[in-house]
Motif scaffolding. Structure first.
Motif, mmCIF file in Angstrom:
data_model
loop_
_atom_site.group_PDB
_atom_site.id
_atom_site.type_symbol
_atom_site.label_atom_id
_atom_site.label_comp_id
_atom_site.label_asym_id
_atom_site.label_seq_id
_atom_site.Cartn_x
_atom_site.Cartn_y
_atom_site.Cartn_z
ATOM 1 N N ASN A 7 0.864 -1.172 0.000
ATOM 2 C CA ASN A 7 0.000 0.000 0.000
ATOM 3 C C ASN A 7 0.899 1.221 0.000
ATOM 4 O O ASN A 7 1.486 1.571 1.021
ATOM 5 C CB ASN A 7 -0.888 0.002 1.245
ATOM 6 C CG ASN A 7 -1.856 1.179 1.255
ATOM 7 O OD1 ASN A 7 -1.716 2.110 0.465
ATOM 8 N ND2 ASN A 7 -2.829 1.136 2.141
ATOM 9 N N LYS A 9 0.489 4.281 0.149
ATOM 10 C CA LYS A 9 0.125 5.405 1.003
ATOM 11 C C LYS A 9 0.274 5.080 2.481
ATOM 12 O O LYS A 9 0.014 5.912 3.332
ATOM 13 C CB LYS A 9 -1.329 5.813 0.723
ATOM 14 C CG LYS A 9 -1.594 6.182 -0.731
ATOM 15 C CD LYS A 9 -0.875 7.442 -1.117
ATOM 16 C CE LYS A 9 -1.232 7.846 -2.550
ATOM 17 N NZ LYS A 9 -0.496 9.032 -2.970
ATOM 18 N N SER A 10 0.632 3.848 2.792
ATOM 19 C CA SER A 10 0.607 3.405 4.178
ATOM 20 C C SER A 10 2.005 3.238 4.730
ATOM 21 O O SER A 10 2.953 2.935 4.011
ATOM 22 C CB SER A 10 -0.165 2.087 4.287
ATOM 23 O OG SER A 10 -0.074 1.597 5.586
ATOM 24 N N VAL A 166 -5.147 6.735 8.714
ATOM 25 C CA VAL A 166 -4.240 6.319 7.646
ATOM 26 C C VAL A 166 -2.875 6.975 7.823
ATOM 27 O O VAL A 166 -1.834 6.326 7.679
ATOM 28 C CB VAL A 166 -4.852 6.674 6.273
ATOM 29 C CG1 VAL A 166 -3.830 6.491 5.160
ATOM 30 C CG2 VAL A 166 -6.084 5.818 6.008
ATOM 31 N N ASP A 244 -6.446 3.773 0.656
ATOM 32 C CA ASP A 244 -5.795 3.754 1.961
ATOM 33 C C ASP A 244 -6.629 3.038 3.014
ATOM 34 O O ASP A 244 -6.150 2.758 4.099
ATOM 35 C CB ASP A 244 -5.517 5.187 2.427
ATOM 36 C CG ASP A 244 -4.514 5.894 1.530
ATOM 37 O OD1 ASP A 244 -3.793 5.191 0.809
ATOM 38 O OD2 ASP A 244 -4.468 7.134 1.544
#
Length: 715
Positions: A7, A9-10, A166, A244
């Motif tokens: 991921n 965005k993580s 997030v 996310d």
């Protein structure tokens, strides 16, 4: 163990999940303080209590990591029965979110579940929403919204809370079992989780947010909207799309989210019920596989409700840092004095089970439940209490003695064949005046004729007072029989209509009900007890205005996740075998005129096609509507099995054509569990069922189904 899906965005990329660090916030609202727009509900607190039990019993989540805010409804009480600090008010809900964000650490799991009303209110953020052409906020409705000083949880606030999670590196899953449009349904037995009528609440309310400043909220909303082509939240969902987090919503914005009584044991939201039903069978699913089953189950019972999934559907449920789990319970004792013998299981109503639930029994100490040769018996629960249940042995599978500590694994393949019918008598109290049949029509006699025609038909029975009916039969304002779904909405494309005075009209109504039942059962067939679930890909790639046979399709992507095409356009179906096994694959088309046909994949007239590991095929299909229909839905259902495969048991003509008697004559005797099921669905008058109206078939991990739906409209 499974590798984490990346991921970008993580902050938790490739980190294995520790289930000891799991945080759940569960919000269930049955009681709404008296108001003009939001009625009380019946299944929301039950929803979140069942979720809490699942997390504790199945995932061993400690109780102190599960926060519950509930408002229960008791008929003689003027307010929720819980202490006020546990009421789902705006202040308590926002406070619970902030506490969760403060406690959770990077890499922790966060699960949010909301069951209650959804709605719309005049926006508190006109400058932000005007940029997107909107004049309202999508909202979640607290229990005390009747007070004009109370506030809604608004989409902009909810988005900011999720983004905070997030940004902190939390793995977030959100389930919203509510709707945003609402409305009334004629004769429906099911509750709607929206306002009493379509409206936007314009009540002046406090504008100060306890979540963040207007500037912070605006920045988050604009950033999220820029990241997605889906744009405004209210145009498509409660929130802008994001990879996310996972968001599973009960329905599309213009639809209704229903709650009803399942198994005669209390109300649940349709989304929550089928979510838990799926996870009790198998948690080793991607969110896309989980969604596909939920969507099929919900849509079969409530055709006007389509759940939505946003986020990375390739993620495994509750992340991917642990291996496959099976819902195994222990056999406590065996009673051989009964005929048939029965066994006691150490699980009951508190674990979400019910009468009719089926289990497969394995020897003590079994951990690999894919070994079919170890299956001892198939059992079905017949008596149940809060903590345990008695189950009768309905089929012996392999040699071996069932003894205490044997393992019982829930079985998912048993399809409910028998459907319950409600004969609905329209009155001024339960039906709009413009929909009432003429006074000279004798509704009682017309409905009694249907009841008499039901006698001896093994597919159908009248619903008891404490049961939710699958179908309703009523008389419309034109003096015609009308077949409706559970919510009281007439099924589309049922022609020709049957006048109550027509010869054999009641008998034809029953024939149509059987036809619809076979169609719906076929739509619902699935099997989660298989390792193949995540290894067969079935998806719609896009559409084409024209297609030249013999060329490789080059589809144009759909604008959204719920594809709509024009009559005559082509869709492109992608089927890919990503397993390590050779698979036999066949494709059914469940058509909008209630016919079921088998489509050719590669070779004309082939009963099935052989797919090697890694093989992918793009299948172009031209969409069409029957004459007279303005729109309809086609379902494309793919069956994949290790054994041979013959789907001719399931074929049906159009609803306005008679089903040939003994239509399955000439087919071979079933030789594997899948064919046992198909033969049951193809039975003429009396399908082989157990006391709860389900089939009894041998469990197998060697087959599965996947399906997609396309809406077709006239040009």
């Amino acid at each position: 163990m499974h590798k984490e899906f990346p991921n970008p965005k993580s902050k938790i990329q490739n980190r294995m999940t520790n289930l000891n660090q799991f945080h759940a916030l569960l919000i269930g609202i049955d009681y709404y303080l008296p108001n003009k727009s939001y009625s009380c509900l019946q299944g929301c607190v039950r929803d979140v209590n069942h979720v809490a039990n699942f997390l504790k019993q199945r995932l061993n989540i400690p109780e102190n990591q599960i926060s519950l805010l509930t408002a229960s409804q008791v008929s003689d009480q003027p307010q929720p029965t819980e202490p006020q600090q546990k009421w789902p008010t705006y202040e308590n809900i926002i406070g619970a979110f902030k506490q969760l964000i403060k406690q959770a650490q990077s890499g922790d799991q966060v699960y949010i579940h909301y069951s209650g009303h959804g709605g719309r209110a005049a926006t508190n953020y006109s400058e932000i929403k005007t940029e997107l052409g909107l004049k309202f906020d999508e909202v979640l409705v607290p229990t005390d919204i009747s007070n004009s000083k109370s506030r809604y949880i608004r989409d902009i606030e909810f988005a900011h809370l999720l983004q905070q999670m997030v940004d902190k590196g939390l793995v977030v899953t959100v389930v919203l079992d509510c709707c945003h449009s609402g409305g009334a349904t004629r004769g429906g037995e099911s509750g709607i989780r929206g306002p009493k009528k379509d409206f936007i609440d314009t009540t002046p309310r406090p504008k100060e947010s306890l979540v963040a400043s207007v500037e912070e909220l605006a920045k988050t909303w604009r950033d999220l909207s820029k990241r997605t082509t889906r744009g405004a939240s209210s145009a498509n969902s409660f929130l802008p799309g994001s990879k996310d987090y996972i968001l599973l919503a009960a329905c599309r914005p213009h639809e209704k989210a229903y709650e009803c009584m399942f198994n005669g044991e209390g109300f649940n939201g349709a989304l929550t019920y089928w979510l838990l039903d799926s996870l009790r069978i198998n948690t080793n699913l991607t969110y896309q596989a989980l969604y596909n089953r939920i969507n099929a189950k919900v849509h079969s019972q409530f055709p006007s409700q389509t759940p939505m999934l946003f986020g990375d559907g390739k993620r495994l449920v509750f992340s991917s840092g642990y291996g496959s789990l099976k819902y195994a319970v222990n056999v406590m004792q065996i009673d051989e004095t009964r005929n048939p013998p029965r066994i006691q299981l150490n699980a009951g109503l508190a674990h979400g089970l019910s009468e009719g639930t089926q289990f497969v029994i394995y020897p003590p100490g079994t951990t690999d439940f894919s070994q079919e040769e170890k299956q001892l018996a198939l059992v079905e629960i017949t008596e149940i209490s809060a903590g345990n249940a008695w189950a009768e042995i309905i089929k012996t599978l392999h040699r071996g003695k069932i003894e205490p500590a044997s393992q019982a694994v829930i079985q998912s393949v048993s399809a409910t064949l028998v459907r319950r019918i409600r004969l609905f008598h329209a009155t001024q109290e339960n039906t709009r005046s413009e929909d009432l049949p003429p006074r000279q029509i004798n509704q009682s006699a017309a409905l009694q004729a249907v009841e008499q025609a039901l006698v001896g038909n093994g597919w159908l029975k009248l619903a008891a007072d404490n049961e939710t009916a699958h179908y309703q039969v009523s008389i419309n304002r034109f003096g015609e029989y009308e077949i409706c779904d559970s919510s009281g909405k007439p099924f589309p494309n049922i022609r020709p209509m049957l006048k109550i005075g027509d010869r054999n009209a009641a008998t034809k109504v029953v024939q149509r009900l059987v036809h619809l039942t076979k169609y719906k059962v076929t739509e619902e067939i699935d099997n989660l007890n298989t390792s193949l679930t995540n290894e067969l890909v079935v998806e719609l790639m896009g559409k084409q205005a024209n297609y030249q046979p013999g060329t490789r399709p080059s589809p144009q992507a759909f604008d959204d996740k719920f594809p709509t095409v024009k009559d005559g356009e082509w869709v492109v179906l992608r089927i890919s075998n990503e397993s390590q096994k050779d698979l036999n694959i066949a494709l059914l088309n469940l058509q909008s005129d209630w016919a079921i046909d088998q489509l050719d994949l590669m070779n004309e007239g082939a009963i099935f096609e052989h797919f090697y590991p890694g093989q992918e095929e793009l299948i172009p299909i031209q969409m069409s509507l029957p004459d007279g229909d303005k729109e309809g839905e086609d379902i494309f259902k793919v069956f994949a099995t290790v054994d041979e495969l013959d789907l001719r048991w399931l074929k049906l003509p159009r609803l306005d054509q008679p089903t040939p008697k003994n239509a399955t004559r000439g087919l071979k005797i079933p030789t594997n569990p899948l064919e046992e099921l198909l033969a049951s669905v193809g039975a003429d008058i009396n399908p082989p069922t157990t006391r709860k109206g389900t089939t009894s078939i041998t469990p197998s991990s060697n087959w599965l189904t996947k399906q997609v739906t396309v809406k077709v409209k006239k040009n």
